[in-house]
Design a protein around this motif. Structure first.
Motif, PDB file in Angstrom:
ATOM      1  N   TYR A  53      14.994  45.914  40.527  1.00  0.00           N
ATOM      2  CA  TYR A  53      15.392  46.008  41.933  1.00  0.00           C
ATOM      3  C   TYR A  53      14.193  45.813  42.853  1.00  0.00           C
ATOM      4  CZ  TYR A  53      16.483  48.404  46.334  1.00  0.00           C
ATOM      5  OH  TYR A  53      16.614  48.747  47.654  1.00  0.00           O
ATOM      6  N   GLY A  54      13.124  46.551  42.602  1.00  0.00           N
ATOM      7  CA  GLY A  54      11.962  46.489  43.471  1.00  0.00           C
ATOM      8  C   GLY A  54      11.283  45.132  43.457  1.00  0.00           C
ATOM      9  N   ALA A  55      11.007  44.625  42.247  1.00  0.00           N
ATOM     10  CA  ALA A  55      10.331  43.336  42.134  1.00  0.00           C
ATOM     11  C   ALA A  55      11.216  42.199  42.651  1.00  0.00           C
ATOM     12  CB  ALA A  55       9.945  43.079  40.680  1.00  0.00           C
ATOM     13  N   GLY A  56      12.516  42.292  42.360  1.00  0.00           N
ATOM     14  CA  GLY A  56      13.430  41.251  42.823  1.00  0.00           C
ATOM     15  C   GLY A  56      13.534  41.219  44.335  1.00  0.00           C
ATOM     16  N   THR A  57      13.639  42.393  44.953  1.00  0.00           N
ATOM     17  CA  THR A  57      13.736  42.459  46.409  1.00  0.00           C
ATOM     18  C   THR A  57      12.432  41.998  47.060  1.00  0.00           C
ATOM     19  OG1 THR A  57      15.314  44.288  46.247  1.00  0.00           O
ATOM     20  CG2 THR A  57      14.234  43.965  48.368  1.00  0.00           C
ATOM     21  N   ALA A  58      11.297  42.370  46.471  1.00  0.00           N
ATOM     22  CA  ALA A  58      10.007  41.940  47.007  1.00  0.00           C
ATOM     23  C   ALA A  58       9.878  40.416  46.985  1.00  0.00           C
ATOM     24  CB  ALA A  58       8.868  42.573  46.207  1.00  0.00           C
ATOM     25  N   LYS A  59      10.332  39.802  45.909  1.00  0.00           N
ATOM     26  CA  LYS A  59      10.285  38.342  45.811  1.00  0.00           C
ATOM     27  C   LYS A  59      11.150  37.691  46.887  1.00  0.00           C
ATOM     28  CE  LYS A  59      10.985  34.558  42.494  1.00  0.00           C
ATOM     29  NZ  LYS A  59      11.396  34.237  41.090  1.00  0.00           N
ATOM     30  N   LEU A  60      12.342  38.241  47.091  1.00  0.00           N
ATOM     31  CA  LEU A  60      13.231  37.723  48.130  1.00  0.00           C
ATOM     32  C   LEU A  60      12.610  37.892  49.515  1.00  0.00           C
ATOM     33  CD1 LEU A  60      16.583  39.190  46.782  1.00  0.00           C
ATOM     34  CD2 LEU A  60      16.008  36.752  46.893  1.00  0.00           C
ATOM     35  N   LEU A  61      11.973  39.042  49.737  1.00  0.00           N
ATOM     36  CA  LEU A  61      11.339  39.310  51.026  1.00  0.00           C
ATOM     37  C   LEU A  61      10.212  38.330  51.323  1.00  0.00           C
ATOM     38  CD1 LEU A  61      11.310  43.190  50.937  1.00  0.00           C
ATOM     39  CD2 LEU A  61      12.144  41.816  52.856  1.00  0.00           C
ATOM     40  N   GLU A  62       9.375  38.083  50.338  1.00  0.00           N
ATOM     41  CA  GLU A  62       8.284  37.127  50.534  1.00  0.00           C
ATOM     42  C   GLU A  62       8.823  35.755  50.925  1.00  0.00           C
ATOM     43  OE1 GLU A  62       4.411  37.178  48.384  1.00  0.00           O
ATOM     44  OE2 GLU A  62       5.565  38.287  46.874  1.00  0.00           O
ATOM     45  N   ALA A  63       9.897  35.344  50.266  1.00  0.00           N
ATOM     46  CA  ALA A  63      10.488  34.036  50.564  1.00  0.00           C
ATOM     47  C   ALA A  63      11.037  34.003  51.991  1.00  0.00           C
ATOM     48  CB  ALA A  63      11.596  33.728  49.560  1.00  0.00           C
ATOM     49  N   GLU A  64      11.697  35.079  52.413  1.00  0.00           N
ATOM     50  CA  GLU A  64      12.248  35.117  53.769  1.00  0.00           C
ATOM     51  C   GLU A  64      11.137  35.155  54.820  1.00  0.00           C
ATOM     52  OE1 GLU A  64      15.283  34.704  54.783  1.00  0.00           O
ATOM     53  OE2 GLU A  64      16.056  34.537  52.730  1.00  0.00           O
ATOM     54  N   LEU A  65      10.057  35.883  54.534  1.00  0.00           N
ATOM     55  CA  LEU A  65       8.934  35.937  55.472  1.00  0.00           C
ATOM     56  C   LEU A  65       8.253  34.573  55.603  1.00  0.00           C
ATOM     57  CD1 LEU A  65       7.429  39.398  54.468  1.00  0.00           C
ATOM     58  CD2 LEU A  65       8.487  38.834  56.667  1.00  0.00           C
ATOM     59  N   LYS A  66       8.141  33.862  54.488  1.00  0.00           N
ATOM     60  CA  LYS A  66       7.515  32.530  54.540  1.00  0.00           C
ATOM     61  C   LYS A  66       8.322  31.572  55.405  1.00  0.00           C
ATOM     62  CE  LYS A  66       4.695  32.447  50.358  1.00  0.00           C
ATOM     63  NZ  LYS A  66       3.456  32.278  51.155  1.00  0.00           N
ATOM     64  N   LYS A  67       9.647  31.730  55.400  1.00  0.00           N
ATOM     65  CA  LYS A  67      10.489  30.907  56.277  1.00  0.00           C
ATOM     66  C   LYS A  67      10.143  31.140  57.745  1.00  0.00           C
ATOM     67  CE  LYS A  67      14.516  30.918  53.171  1.00  0.00           C
ATOM     68  NZ  LYS A  67      15.928  31.374  53.022  1.00  0.00           N
ATOM     69  N   LEU A  68       9.619  32.339  58.032  1.00  0.00           N
ATOM     70  CA  LEU A  68       9.240  32.702  59.395  1.00  0.00           C
ATOM     71  C   LEU A  68       7.742  32.515  59.636  1.00  0.00           C
ATOM     72  CD1 LEU A  68      11.361  35.989  59.557  1.00  0.00           C
ATOM     73  CD2 LEU A  68      11.942  33.775  60.558  1.00  0.00           C
TER      74      LEU A  68
END
Length: 260
Positions: A54-69
């Motif tokens: 959960y933690g690692a998966g969510t962190a990976k998703l977050l990094e991807a969303e932040l990079k879009k911004l």
């Protein structure tokens, strides 16, 4: 099967017999990233997350969303869900120059982190995952621990609509505390299943077809619908809340729907 697990890997399997009744972690990542960029106006976020799926998966998703911004993390710290001392990670984040912190936790560890950040004098805004505004987490915290704390989640039941307000009132009168989004989702799932059985009987194929072709169904936590993309995700909206100063009460400050 109606389930609430939010891991993206679950719906990527596209199992035709599994139907998710809560928003996937990918939506939680979107609202947290929006919180960083649009609510906090942060350009130097850090992330603190547990080291599990959960933690690692969510962190990976977050990094991807932040990079879009066009936002990069300035620090990334991890911990075990059974850890009790988070001071090293918190001090590393403080010394990194971060201007906000995204925190991916469960209940007990999330509460400990909020208390320890206060003890260490860290006043950065913390944007946390859904467990932060669950009653089981808030019972472990004092209002002072929630200063400058935000949380992503499924819904603010007290303000969503009149049916949601009534559900909160009836639940609190019966059990002595407010319902959380998890319980509300299972309440909605039970009502949907009852509707499916009333219309189709107990035939498994017909029940599967009901959820596969689910049209907008208004529950207390979500408007549920199957978009026919094979994921069988039925919940598609999330919110970001901020705790009110000196209280454990919170108010919605942003929202996101997969339709946006």
């Amino acid at each position: 099967m109606l389930y609430s697990g939010a891991l993206v890997a679950l719906h990527e399997k596209k199992n035709p017999l599994m139907f998710r009744i809560r928003p996937a972690d990918s939506l939680q990542a979107v609202i947290l990233a929006k919180g960083v960029a649009e609510v906090m106006k942060s350009r130097k976020p850090a992330i603190l997350h547990m080291q599990d799926d959960y933690g690692a998966g969510t962190a990976k998703l977050l990094e991807a969303e932040l990079k879009k911004l066009n936002i990069d993390l300035v620090a990334k710290e991890t911990f075990s869900p059974r850890d009790n001392d988070f001071s090293a990670q918190l001090l590393n984040i403080k010394n990194s120059g971060a201007d906000s912190v995204i925190c991916v936790t469960y209940n007990r560890d999330g509460a400990l982190i909020m208390k320890q950040r206060r003890t260490l004098g860290i006043e950065l805004p913390f944007l946390c995952t859904t467990p932060m505004f669950a009653a089981t987490t808030l019972d472990l915290l004092e209002p002072e621990d929630l200063k400058n704390v935000f949380a992503a989640g499924d819904v603010v039941l007290e303000t969503r609509n009149e049916a949601s307000k009534d559900f909160v009132k009836r639940f609190a009168a019966r059990w002595g505390f407010k319902p959380d989004p998890y319980g509300a989702a299972y309440y909605d799932a039970t009502k949907m299943l009852a509707d499916a059985i009333a219309k189709n009987g107990a035939d498994p194929a017909k029940l599967q077809a009901y959820f596969t072709n689910l049209k907008p169904y208004e529950g207390v936590a979500q408007t549920y619908v199957n978009k026919g993309d094979g994921t069988n995700n039925l919940a598609h909206s999330v919110v970001l809340v901020k705790f009110k100063p000196g209280t454990k009460e919170f108010e919605q400050v942003a929202s996101y729907s997969a339709d946006q």
